[in-house]
Structures are given as C-alpha cells and as structure tokens.
Design an enzyme around this catalytic site. Structure first.
Site, mmCIF file in Angstrom:
data_model
loop_
_atom_site.group_PDB
_atom_site.id
_atom_site.type_symbol
_atom_site.label_atom_id
_atom_site.label_comp_id
_atom_site.label_asym_id
_atom_site.label_seq_id
_atom_site.Cartn_x
_atom_site.Cartn_y
_atom_site.Cartn_z
ATOM 1 N N ASP A 175 36.025 -1.303 45.863
ATOM 2 C CA ASP A 175 35.760 -2.602 46.499
ATOM 3 C C ASP A 175 36.989 -3.244 47.109
ATOM 4 O O ASP A 175 36.867 -4.231 47.832
ATOM 5 C CB ASP A 175 35.158 -3.554 45.450
ATOM 6 C CG ASP A 175 33.750 -3.135 45.078
ATOM 7 O OD1 ASP A 175 33.495 -2.864 43.890
ATOM 8 O OD2 ASP A 175 32.919 -3.025 45.990
ATOM 9 N N HIS A 207 30.977 -6.221 39.552
ATOM 10 C CA HIS A 207 30.397 -4.932 39.997
ATOM 11 C C HIS A 207 30.403 -4.916 41.525
ATOM 12 O O HIS A 207 31.449 -5.089 42.128
ATOM 13 C CB HIS A 207 28.998 -4.796 39.383
ATOM 14 C CG HIS A 207 28.338 -3.453 39.511
ATOM 15 N ND1 HIS A 207 28.964 -2.330 39.955
ATOM 16 C CD2 HIS A 207 27.055 -3.082 39.245
ATOM 17 C CE1 HIS A 207 28.110 -1.312 39.942
ATOM 18 N NE2 HIS A 207 26.935 -1.741 39.541
ATOM 19 N N HIS A 227 38.910 -0.506 36.681
ATOM 20 C CA HIS A 227 37.636 0.221 36.613
ATOM 21 C C HIS A 227 37.411 0.685 35.170
ATOM 22 O O HIS A 227 38.346 1.048 34.477
ATOM 23 C CB HIS A 227 37.679 1.451 37.543
ATOM 24 C CG HIS A 227 36.332 1.959 37.914
ATOM 25 N ND1 HIS A 227 35.618 2.793 37.098
ATOM 26 C CD2 HIS A 227 35.549 1.717 38.978
ATOM 27 C CE1 HIS A 227 34.458 3.078 37.658
ATOM 28 N NE2 HIS A 227 34.389 2.425 38.799
#
Ligand code: SDX
Length: 435
Positions: free
Chosen positions: A363, A268, A307
C-alpha cells in the site's frame, strides 16, 4: 531417528501425550484430550488475531515473509506481473493452471458477457448521497446483487458457484466505475466489449463525450500489473472474512461484500488511502523527521509500512515502484513520490523500524500511482477490491470443496461473572401492549 511428533506432559496430571506434527502444525483438537478430570472440557489454544494459527489448507498462494517471496499457484509474482494479463492470472488463481490460448479466449468472452449490471442497480446507486464514500457504495452494491441472483444461494453446486464467480469478476469493475461516476455527478458509461478488462474499466471511468474511449496503453498495462499484484495474498484479514462468512453457506455476493468491508479498514486495504492522507499531512520533506519522531513515540503509525507476514521487503512494493516509473513517464512525476522515497530512506535507516522489521508494503506506493492516474484517494481501496475479488472467490471455492471445513465458530476464554440471580421478589413481566 527423529519422529514427527510433539511429546507434551501435562503438569496437572503428569500424563504425557504424543501429538503428530503435520506440515509444521499440530491439530488443536488433539489438545482437548488433555483434561484435569472427567468433567474437564480439555485444553484449547488461545491465539488473539490468529497470530500463530493455520485455519485451512490452501494451494492458491504461497508467501515466505522472511524471504519476501510471493507465488500464485507456484509462479513467482515477478514473472506473472511481467508476462501475464490480469485475466490470465485470475484464471490461474481460480483453476490452478494458466489458460491455453483457447481457454483464455473463452474466459475473456465469458467475463465480458457479465460486465453489465441490472438496470435497477443504477437506481440503487442513486440512493447514495453525492459525497458517499465509494467503498460504502461498492460494499452495498455488491451485496445488493444477491437480490438479483437468488439462485446464488445454491453454494454447494460447483457449476452454480462458477456462474456466480464469473458474474462477480465481470461486474465488480462496472460497480467500481459507477461509484466513481456517481461521486463525480457524471452519467454512467456502459461497458465496451472491444476493450480488455482494464481498458474497459478505464472506459467506464473516464469516457466523456467521445464516441470511443482509447485507454493509454502504458496506463492500462500499469493498472493491469497493479491488479495482478493485488489479486490474492493467502489468509489476509479480508480473505479470512470471506472464508468465515462463506463457511455459513452465505451466498458469494454477501460473502464478497463482507470481505470488502474488512478490506476497507486502514490497517488493511484502506492503508493506500491513508498513505496519501499521511503524505498530505506531512506536507514537505522538511517535516519528515518530526513525523518519524511521533511514530517512534507510538503516537502515529507509518501507514504503508509493516506487515503481519513480510519481515522483509514486500515483493509487490518493488514491482509497484517499477509501475510508478512507467506511469510518471506519461503523467509527469507525482511530487508525493519524492516524499515517499525520502520517508522510506529515513525509515529503513532508523533502528525503530529495523528492529521491528518494518518495510514498505503493497500500500505504500500504490496510492501514489493511482493519484497520478487521476483517481481521488477515496477510490484507492475500491481499486484494491476489484482484483482481490478474484482471490476471495478462489478461496471461497476452495473452502466449499474442502471436506474438512465446517461453519467457522471459534471458542473463547470467558472472563465475565460466572453466575448471579435477579432479586427473588422481582415480579415476572406480564403480557401487555405496553413496552
Ligand atoms: C495489507 O495480511 C495481508 O496479507 C494484507 C495485505 C494483503 O495483500 O491482503 O498485504 C494488504 O493490508 C498490507 C498492510 C497495510 N496496512 C498498513 O500499512 C497500516 C500500517 N501497518 C500496521 O498497522 C501494521 O504493520 C500491520 C497492521 C500491517 C501489521 O500489524 P501486526 O502484524 O499486528 O504488527 P503489530 O501491530 O503487532 O506491530 C509490531 C510492532 C509494534 O511495535 P511495539 O508494540 O513492538 O513497540 O511494530 C509496530 C507496532 O507498533 N508497527 C508500526 C507499524 N506497524 C507495526 N509502527 C509504526 N508504523 C507502522 N506502520
């Protein structure tokens, strides 16, 4: 005329049921009427990791994973990142509308009024080792604030919730900066009300002996854009945690601490730190093909890729690339960026990633910018937690107003031994001081 219903026949009883379809869902509780006999509990759904389960109704953020769409309260993320400040977006997420000029001024002053920490918090932070991970310090210190504001337990009072929401939004940058200063062995820097939200954060991070800190405008704006991109993302793991903990009527400080703990995982929010460590591990562009082979063999994950919802390019990753260009014009190009671009190019042409619809997520590039700004990798997830605190609180407030919501308590499929007994001749334990 097509009816908005699902007709199912239970093969065990040949009974047919007609279930209403609402917003593309059926209510799981409708399945409980499907029983084999009067004693039967009724059917449930089985959905590990909630791959196909809507846990709530929300009007905060909309994502279309196939089209790569992200909107906060209906506004496309691209427009908000280009034309708004972070506090404007925070106001939008919390209140449903962008603030008027007067509302914004009042909101900015309110948040500024809550940037200070109770002095005992500094002593609390002193208890951490010099090399404590900033996320551990951040989670613990946010939780500790629940001892400073005991009235926060009154979660059913909307005005009280709002007061705690403003406090948390004001204080999380201060906590984050203090964890950074602690890890560097530097004195804490108090907030400076003359600066905006990101400028003040940079002041508390980086002011040394100069009487006044002046944030570089390009860096401050890039950080503000990064904060906007990270502010909310509907029912992600940490927001689901915020809702689950909040559903027991725990106070918002303990709920935000729990959500931040969930965010820290490498699958995450911890992925941005993991991306930098991955790039360092790969080392050079020449090593990329061998690393990709290990990923395709299932031995490693390509951190920053993939994702649960986006099966197209994460719209935030595209904007972050723009922000990276702005920052690198000031700091000089981060060599890790060339590695990341090469890694992305190779991966996007490879059948393994194409077949699994694996694209760079938020990210993948954010850590490279943070590193260029001067942050160490262990601060990256703290930088994610600051803006996401707004999203967590917006969902918490929405949960507390939702008359349909109750304490979150899923069911299970029991796979253990159904019943067995201790030996009949085993004596009962008598009261005694001995263990
Ligand atoms: C965030 O939910 C959100 O909204 C999160 C977030 C937010 O703003 O809150 O967007 C922020 O958390 C972004 C994600 C950051 N995490 C990472 O970058 C870590 C690397 N990514 C993976 O761990 C993974 O992609 C997840 C966790 C993000 C999503 O995992 P899923 O949806 O459970 O998908 P999966 O693990 O079932 O993968 C499906 C297939 C598998 O292959 P097969 O078993 O079919 O052969 O894709 C493969 C996986 O092995 N796969 C990857 C991969 N991600 C998935 N293979 C290599 N590298 C990867 N990164």
């Amino acid at each position: 005329m097509k009816a908005n219903v699902l007709t199912v026949t239970d093969g065990r009883t040949d009974k047919t049921y007609v279930l209403p379809i609402d917003a593309g869902t059926i209510r799981a509780m409708e399945l409980r009427q499907m029983k084999e006999g009067a004693e039967d509990f009724g059917l449930m759904t089985y959905d590990p990791a909630f791959m196909n389960t809507a846990s709530c109704k929300s009007s905060i953020t909309y994502i279309d994973g196939d089209k790569g769409i992200l909107r906060y309260r209906g506004y496309p993320i691209e427009e908000l990142a280009e034309k708004c400040t972070f506090l404007e977006v925070a106001y939008l997420l919390l209140n449903g509308e962008l603030p008027t000029d007067n509302q914004l001024k009042e909101w900015q002053n309110e948040v500024k009024h809550h940037t200070m920490l109770h002095e005992t918090t500094k002593k609390f932070l002193e208890g951490f080792r010099y090399d404590a991970h900033p996320m551990g310090m951040f989670v613990s210190t946010v939780a500790a604030l629940s001892t400073v504001y005991p009235e926060a337990r009154n979660v059913l009072d909307a005005e009280n919730r709002r007061r705690q929401i403003v406090r948390l939004i004001g204080k999380v940058p201060t906590i984050a900066a203090y964890t950074y200063r602690h890890s560097k062995g530097l004195p804490y820097v108090y907030p400076d009300d003359d600066l905006n939200y990101t400028g003040n954060f940079m002041n508390m991070l980086w002011r040394m002996v100069e009487p006044k800190y002046a944030a570089h405008p390009v860096m401050a704006r890039a950080l503000s854009v990064l904060f906007i991109l990270h502010a909310d993302h509907e029912q992600n793991c940490s927001t689901n945690t915020m809702r689950a903990v909040g559903s027991s009527q725990a106070d918002p400080y303990l709920s935000v601490a729990a959500a931040a703990a969930a965010l820290s995982g490498p699958l995450h929010g911890g992925a941005n730190e993991a991306v930098l460590r991955m790039l360092d591990q790969i080392g050079t562009k020449e090593n990329i093909p061998a690393y990709i082979e290990q990923v395709k063999a299932g031995k490693l994950k390509l951190m920053g890729f993939g994702h649960r919802v986006y099966k197209n390019y994460d719209p935030r990753a595209r904007i972050i690339k723009w922000a990276a260009d702005q920052v690198f014009r000031v700091t000089g190009r981060n060599p890790r960026l060339d590695m990341a671009l090469e890694l992305e190019k190779i991966a996007l042409e490879d059948e393994y990633f194409i077949k699994r619809k694996l694209y760079p997520n938020v990210d993948f590039y954010s850590g490279i910018i943070y590193q260029a700004m001067g942050f160490s990798p262990d601060m990256f997830t703290v930088l994610f937690a600051i803006p996401r605190t707004v999203g967590w609180l917006a969902h918490w407030d929405e949960l507390m107003r939702d008359t349909e919501q109750k304490i979150a308590r899923p069911r299970q499929i029991y796979t253990g031994v159904m019943e067995r007994h201790l030996p009949a001749n085993r004596p009962a334990i008598q009261a005694s001081a001995a263990v």
